[in-house]
Motif scaffolding. Sequence first.
Motif, PDB file in Angstrom:
ATOM      1  N   UNK A 165       0.817  -1.220   0.000  1.00  9.28           N
ATOM      2  CA  UNK A 165       0.000   0.000   0.000  1.00  9.28           C
ATOM      3  C   UNK A 165       0.847   1.265   0.000  1.00  9.28           C
ATOM      4  N   UNK A 166       2.175   1.137   0.084  1.00  5.41           N
ATOM      5  CA  UNK A 166       3.053   2.312   0.144  1.00  5.41           C
ATOM      6  C   UNK A 166       3.567   2.659  -1.257  1.00  5.41           C
ATOM      7  N   UNK A 167       3.955   3.939  -1.443  1.00  7.38           N
ATOM      8  CA  UNK A 167       4.597   4.392  -2.673  1.00  7.38           C
ATOM      9  C   UNK A 167       3.605   4.786  -3.746  1.00  7.38           C
ATOM     10  N   UNK A 168       4.134   5.057  -4.950  1.00  6.13           N
ATOM     11  CA  UNK A 168       3.298   5.422  -6.092  1.00  6.13           C
ATOM     12  C   UNK A 168       2.503   4.210  -6.567  1.00  6.13           C
ATOM     13  N   UNK A 169       1.580   4.476  -7.501  1.00  2.00           N
ATOM     14  CA  UNK A 169       0.757   3.393  -8.025  1.00  2.00           C
ATOM     15  C   UNK A 169       1.618   2.338  -8.705  1.00  2.00           C
ATOM     16  N   UNK A 170       2.606   2.749  -9.470  1.00  2.00           N
ATOM     17  CA  UNK A 170       3.487   1.798 -10.124  1.00  2.00           C
ATOM     18  C   UNK A 170       4.282   0.990  -9.113  1.00  2.00           C
ATOM     19  N   UNK A 171       4.768   1.648  -8.058  1.00  2.00           N
ATOM     20  CA  UNK A 171       5.515   0.935  -7.011  1.00  2.00           C
ATOM     21  C   UNK A 171       4.612  -0.055  -6.287  1.00  2.00           C
ATOM     22  N   UNK A 172       3.371   0.326  -6.084  1.00  2.00           N
ATOM     23  CA  UNK A 172       2.429  -0.588  -5.437  1.00  2.00           C
ATOM     24  C   UNK A 172       2.208  -1.837  -6.296  1.00  2.00           C
ATOM     25  N   UNK A 173       2.086  -1.634  -7.612  1.00  2.00           N
ATOM     26  CA  UNK A 173       1.890  -2.785  -8.492  1.00  2.00           C
ATOM     27  C   UNK A 173       3.114  -3.689  -8.495  1.00  2.00           C
ATOM     28  N   UNK A 174       4.301  -3.089  -8.507  1.00  2.00           N
ATOM     29  CA  UNK A 174       5.520  -3.900  -8.449  1.00  2.00           C
ATOM     30  C   UNK A 174       5.582  -4.701  -7.159  1.00  2.00           C
ATOM     31  N   UNK A 175       5.187  -4.058  -6.063  1.00  2.00           N
ATOM     32  CA  UNK A 175       5.175  -4.768  -4.785  1.00  2.00           C
ATOM     33  C   UNK A 175       4.170  -5.915  -4.814  1.00  2.00           C
ATOM     34  N   UNK A 176       2.997  -5.673  -5.433  1.00  2.00           N
ATOM     35  CA  UNK A 176       2.006  -6.742  -5.553  1.00  2.00           C
ATOM     36  C   UNK A 176       2.550  -7.908  -6.373  1.00  2.00           C
ATOM     37  N   UNK A 177       3.359  -7.608  -7.374  1.00  2.00           N
ATOM     38  CA  UNK A 177       3.971  -8.688  -8.158  1.00  2.00           C
ATOM     39  C   UNK A 177       4.847  -9.547  -7.254  1.00  2.00           C
ATOM     40  N   UNK A 178       5.655  -8.902  -6.401  1.00  2.00           N
ATOM     41  CA  UNK A 178       6.502  -9.671  -5.483  1.00  2.00           C
ATOM     42  C   UNK A 178       5.646 -10.525  -4.549  1.00  2.00           C
ATOM     43  N   UNK A 179       4.548  -9.942  -4.076  1.00  2.00           N
ATOM     44  CA  UNK A 179       3.661 -10.684  -3.166  1.00  2.00           C
ATOM     45  C   UNK A 179       3.076 -11.899  -3.872  1.00  2.00           C
ATOM     46  N   UNK A 180       2.576 -11.693  -5.101  1.00  2.00           N
ATOM     47  CA  UNK A 180       1.940 -12.794  -5.830  1.00  2.00           C
ATOM     48  C   UNK A 180       2.966 -13.862  -6.181  1.00  2.00           C
ATOM     49  N   UNK A 181       4.167 -13.433  -6.555  1.00  2.00           N
ATOM     50  CA  UNK A 181       5.204 -14.425  -6.857  1.00  2.00           C
ATOM     51  C   UNK A 181       5.518 -15.278  -5.631  1.00  2.00           C
ATOM     52  N   UNK A 182       5.586 -14.619  -4.468  1.00  2.00           N
ATOM     53  CA  UNK A 182       5.828 -15.378  -3.238  1.00  2.00           C
ATOM     54  C   UNK A 182       4.676 -16.329  -2.956  1.00  2.00           C
ATOM     55  N   UNK A 183       3.447 -15.879  -3.231  1.00  3.97           N
ATOM     56  CA  UNK A 183       2.284 -16.744  -3.040  1.00  3.97           C
ATOM     57  C   UNK A 183       2.347 -17.930  -4.003  1.00  3.97           C
ATOM     58  N   UNK A 184       2.740 -17.667  -5.259  1.00  8.82           N
ATOM     59  CA  UNK A 184       2.848 -18.757  -6.231  1.00  8.82           C
ATOM     60  C   UNK A 184       3.869 -19.797  -5.791  1.00  8.82           C
ATOM     61  N   UNK A 185       4.988 -19.315  -5.279  1.00  9.23           N
ATOM     62  CA  UNK A 185       6.002 -20.247  -4.784  1.00  9.23           C
ATOM     63  C   UNK A 185       5.439 -21.075  -3.636  1.00  9.23           C
ATOM     64  N   UNK A 186       4.716 -20.398  -2.742  1.00  7.93           N
ATOM     65  CA  UNK A 186       4.144 -21.110  -1.601  1.00  7.93           C
ATOM     66  C   UNK A 186       3.103 -22.122  -2.060  1.00  7.93           C
ATOM     67  N   UNK A 187       2.259 -21.730  -3.009  1.00  9.03           N
ATOM     68  CA  UNK A 187       1.224 -22.640  -3.512  1.00  9.03           C
ATOM     69  C   UNK A 187       1.872 -23.823  -4.223  1.00  9.03           C
ATOM     70  N   UNK A 188       2.939 -23.558  -4.944  1.00 10.00           N
ATOM     71  CA  UNK A 188       3.633 -24.650  -5.626  1.00 10.00           C
ATOM     72  C   UNK A 188       4.225 -25.633  -4.620  1.00 10.00           C
ATOM     73  N   UNK A 189       4.798 -25.090  -3.552  1.00 12.24           N
ATOM     74  CA  UNK A 189       5.310 -25.981  -2.512  1.00 12.24           C
ATOM     75  C   UNK A 189       4.174 -26.777  -1.879  1.00 12.24           C
ATOM     76  N   UNK A 190       3.044 -26.112  -1.698  1.00 12.73           N
ATOM     77  CA  UNK A 190       1.895 -26.813  -1.129  1.00 12.73           C
ATOM     78  C   UNK A 190       1.466 -27.961  -2.024  1.00 12.73           C
ATOM     79  N   UNK A 191       1.467 -27.708  -3.330  1.00 16.70           N
ATOM     80  CA  UNK A 191       1.007 -28.733  -4.258  1.00 16.70           C
ATOM     81  C   UNK A 191       2.041 -29.855  -4.424  1.00 16.70           C
ATOM     82  N   UNK A 192       3.297 -29.466  -4.515  1.00 14.11           N
ATOM     83  CA  UNK A 192       4.339 -30.458  -4.787  1.00 14.11           C
ATOM     84  C   UNK A 192       4.727 -31.278  -3.570  1.00 14.11           C
ATOM     85  N   UNK A 193       4.727 -30.639  -2.402  1.00 14.58           N
ATOM     86  CA  UNK A 193       5.305 -31.285  -1.218  1.00 14.58           C
ATOM     87  C   UNK A 193       4.280 -31.485  -0.113  1.00 14.58           C
ATOM     88  N   UNK A 194       3.769 -30.371   0.415  1.00 15.90           N
ATOM     89  CA  UNK A 194       2.966 -30.456   1.629  1.00 15.90           C
ATOM     90  C   UNK A 194       1.661 -31.222   1.423  1.00 15.90           C
TER      91      UNK A 194
END
Length: 1174
Positions: free
Chosen positions: A558-587
């Motif tokens: 929620x911090x920074x300019x709109x573009x910075x917020x979108x970039x941060x959301x990309x990092x968040x979603x990528x981390x979620x994708x990694x977590x979901x992949x681990x959930x599917x592959x391992x856990x």
Amino acid sequence: MSTLLDLKSSVLRQVQRSQSLRSRREPPPAAAGSPLTPEPRLPHRMSEESAEFFERTNAILQKQANMMRAAQAEYQRGACTVPPPQEHVDQAFIPDRISRMELDLLYEEAVYTVVNRVGVPSSEHVKNDEELFAYLRKVFDMGEEEHDITLQKIQESKRASFSLRVSVMKAKNLMAKDANGYSDPYCMLGILEGQGPRDAEEKKERKFSFRKRKDKLEKRSSTKEALPARSIQVTEVKPETLNPVWHEHFVFEIDDVHNDLLHLDIWDHDDDVSVAEACKKLNEVSGLRGMGRYFKQIAKSVRANGSASSGSEENADDFLGCINIPLNELPVMGYDTWFKLEPRSSASKVQGECHLILKLFTNQRDTALSRKETNVSVHKKLLSQIVAYEHAHVKREPYNWNGQVSPPAWTVLTHHAVQTDMSPLQQAIIRWQCYSGHHRTQRVCYSLLLRLLRTIDAEWDPPAVRGDLERRLSDSFRLYSDHCLNQMKNMRQVFPCSSAAAVTRYELMLRGIGYMQNMRAFKTVCPLRNELHLDITTAVKKGTAEWYESLTARYKPEDGTLEEQLKTLVHVIDAVCVDVQRAQNTYNKLFYSALKVDFFSICYRMLEKQVADDVNVAMERVCGTLEQESSRLTQTMGETIFELFMSLKILKGFREFLPLRDAKMLALTGFHNWFKSSIHKWLQIVHDRSCDRIRQAVETDKLEPVHHAKHSSSAVEVTTCFSQVREIWVQMAWPDSAGAFIFITRLTDNFCSEAVCYSEMMTHKIERKQLGRDKTFMVQLCIALNNTEHVRVFLGQLPRDLDWAGVERAMEESCGAEGKDQVYKALNGQLFNVDLDLQREAKRLIALLTDKMLPELRRYIQHISLSPDSINNDDAVAPLMKYLQDTMVILTDTLVKENLSRVLQSMWELLLRMIVDAVTENRGVQVEFYNRFQYTVESLLQFFHLKGEGLSMEDMKSGEYKVLDEELKMNKCSSFELIEQYYLEKISHQKTLKHSRFGRVSVKCYYDPPEQRLTVEILHAADIMALDANGLSDPFVIVELCPHHLFPMAKSQRTQVKLKTLHPVFDELFHFNVSPEQYRHRYTCLTFTVMDYDWLSTNDFAGEAVAPLSDFCWPGRPNASAAGKSVQPIILHLSRSKPSEKPIMKMLEARIGDREAQEFVRRLKEIEKSMEEE
């Protein structure tokens, strides 16, 4: 309906754009803002930015594959030596430290156990007391003086009293003593009191038996063999069996555990009242008198048996075997084994085995702790103290400790459990309680805990677990469950996939908790926790929510300019994708196999919902900003939006692993709708970057073939750029059919415009590089032509690459057949138009190529034309063929097959035109001239055909070739042959006339073969052309046989003039002599010329018609018979063609020295002159 209207408007716009491409015949001056403007040259920095742009875009497209590779690499790294992270410890689980006083009491208990050890130790046990005392001093941190005091106190105390528990389980393979082949076995057992050395020697020679003959009883040398009544026990009688099963348990008090002996007899019961009943009543006797009375009964029974043995054996109990077990030979853990039956003397015959379970334990312990606490509590404290010490001294991977203790510890614990009469179930419960409690503060291997749970389950006996033991077991289950649930909540930190050891521990923990919830013991002592799987689901959900909160707290989207917020959301979603992949592959595999819990579905649905909510809010702000007129999408913002879209698409893609019932309605189902407007602008950015990249590729292209191909670097760069853009679309996988069509139309239009502009720039580059006729320029021009073809072939694959068929099907389903037609017309219209444009540019390049050849070709054609008749045809054509062969080598080496065919076709057409021009300029020359060019054309046909590898004969023998071939053939004909050909064409043309505006004439013709006479009746005419000022004509008809050189004696005949009419009626009859030699030619004919009679000037030509003699004179024709006069008249339509327009007329006119040719031309020119005067 609105969808279809929107579709139509979009289609119309795209078709209009496509038509604008097609309408270009020559490239117009580029607009100032056009992205592909050739001039001025852009700075190098912009080209670098375009290259970096596509590199970043490609990295985004490869994100999912990179994510999977990173996950695999992460797991492989973890499989090495990465230890698992420290597990979370709840402070509420940490037990209170034991006081020094309690330690002293517990130490006394341990020393007391060592001092009072009994049983034969196994190889795993320590035999030396001092070694055991030394170990205990370390465990309890006890000084030597304090130890001596404790030891002296124990030695002065009362020694422990022992008891023996005997379980008579069963016997097998006993000897049959009854007539029915069976026995009725029972056991009589008791304790023989301790014996001295002499007794032991005597015992080797004879066996003790509860039933001796009287005389042997009286002669006993020692009364010690007399068994006290309190020591005799007997089992039930098992009738008619040789494999009895008793499962009966007895306890004997032991006076001397080191010297006493257990004796067991097995008898076959035969008496109604026998020793069995007597022995059973012994335990009911009180006082010595009663005991003596029953001993007499036993003796009486023995005497009866003794007398029966000499006479009758009816009431005798038969001996089946005995067992003697010295108590000092019992192992520490007791016996649980089969014992072979022994005879009572060397004369006895016995067989079979008996299964006994023997165990010594203390029935009285003189320690302070045993007097105030239960044996279970004391053993648990002792075990806890030893476990803590043992674990603290594990040096390698203490978190993987399997619970194995040192031999001194095992010796102490085993003796204490045996002495305090701990059952296997009690020991299992105590070990579980101790190790699970210890695990909450100091990690142990989860396989140890699982093994302890299985032991409890195997030994479980509900009646044996009551009161305090039941409460302890319930508490341990509850505490361990809470501990595991807490670990599940924090599993991402405690059991990361980066550590294979952690994953293995997690799997064992889940298997343990899964096993525990299905245990009989757990269901019995924890009846209120029968829905543990719900607690597990709750823990997973809570842990997932807390993890996402920590993730957003770390990135702060929620911090920074709109573009910075979108970039941060990309990092968040990528981390979620990694977590979901681990959930599917391992856990998920771990959870489902151990607990039947769908871990992946729980985590994915929660994370997907939270991500969708956050992204939706951000994209609403983006759309609101882009809708403002002054706002434009920057490149960096576009890249961020595209990366955000791809990250969401990756996250959405994991839904395929959900059960079908869970995958229908999710928060990200329609997420693409949030990106519609921004993706449109993003594609424009992609187009601009592509244009810059293509321009740079053309500018840096050296027009040299790359690798083993025949095109240059710019073509590779253009198709690579197209492939990357195509991959962008394929990876986006737009789900909406209408939206997909609009985007595909946009992409196709971009591809087409970029391809056309690329080909135009290549043409301009070639035009600027014209340096002359050298071979290098020709090669470069061929490469440029191949570049255009390479791009054209790529565009031909767009229907497959962009799945046009799928879009058509989707539009048909949503909008019907009309929507499908619109898609088909729009997309294929674009492809058709760009193909025309690229072919146009290819023709321009081919024209440049042939223009370079033109001077040489013209010189060689002129050489053929001017060669004297004395030179043979091969020599005349040789220079041209040599030049063509040299050129063909260059073209074959540099051009691809399609372009080679085009260039050869163009060269062929050019040569044909040049030969036609040469022939046209030399009409009326000798026949040898035309024969030479006929030979040249045939040589060129074979050359360009290339034995089937070049142009096809069918393609070459069309168009200009037909004209030239006809020209050459006719020029080789005589004048009479040309005149005959002229009439053949007239006859052919007459047959095609079905109506005419010049009128028609009705005639009747019939032939008399015997007289060789042709009769012509000219009946009437109609709709004659008005040639006089009064709007009428004065027509008459001239009829004659043609061609004249075949009918030299036949003169033309004419009808009377019919004044002032357009529909004259003649009804006149004419006769001509025609022989078979004359009418058999296909070109012989009757010519009917309608003229308008003028008094003061020459007659005017109104029209003419011809009729072949073959229609009237050939045998078999109705007109050539006696009935010819009755045939129906024929209608001939008049024509007014100009003779000078015919090539034959030009050829005849060029033959100045030929009188017949000039006469024929003169007559026709008079007719043509008449037509012009009109």
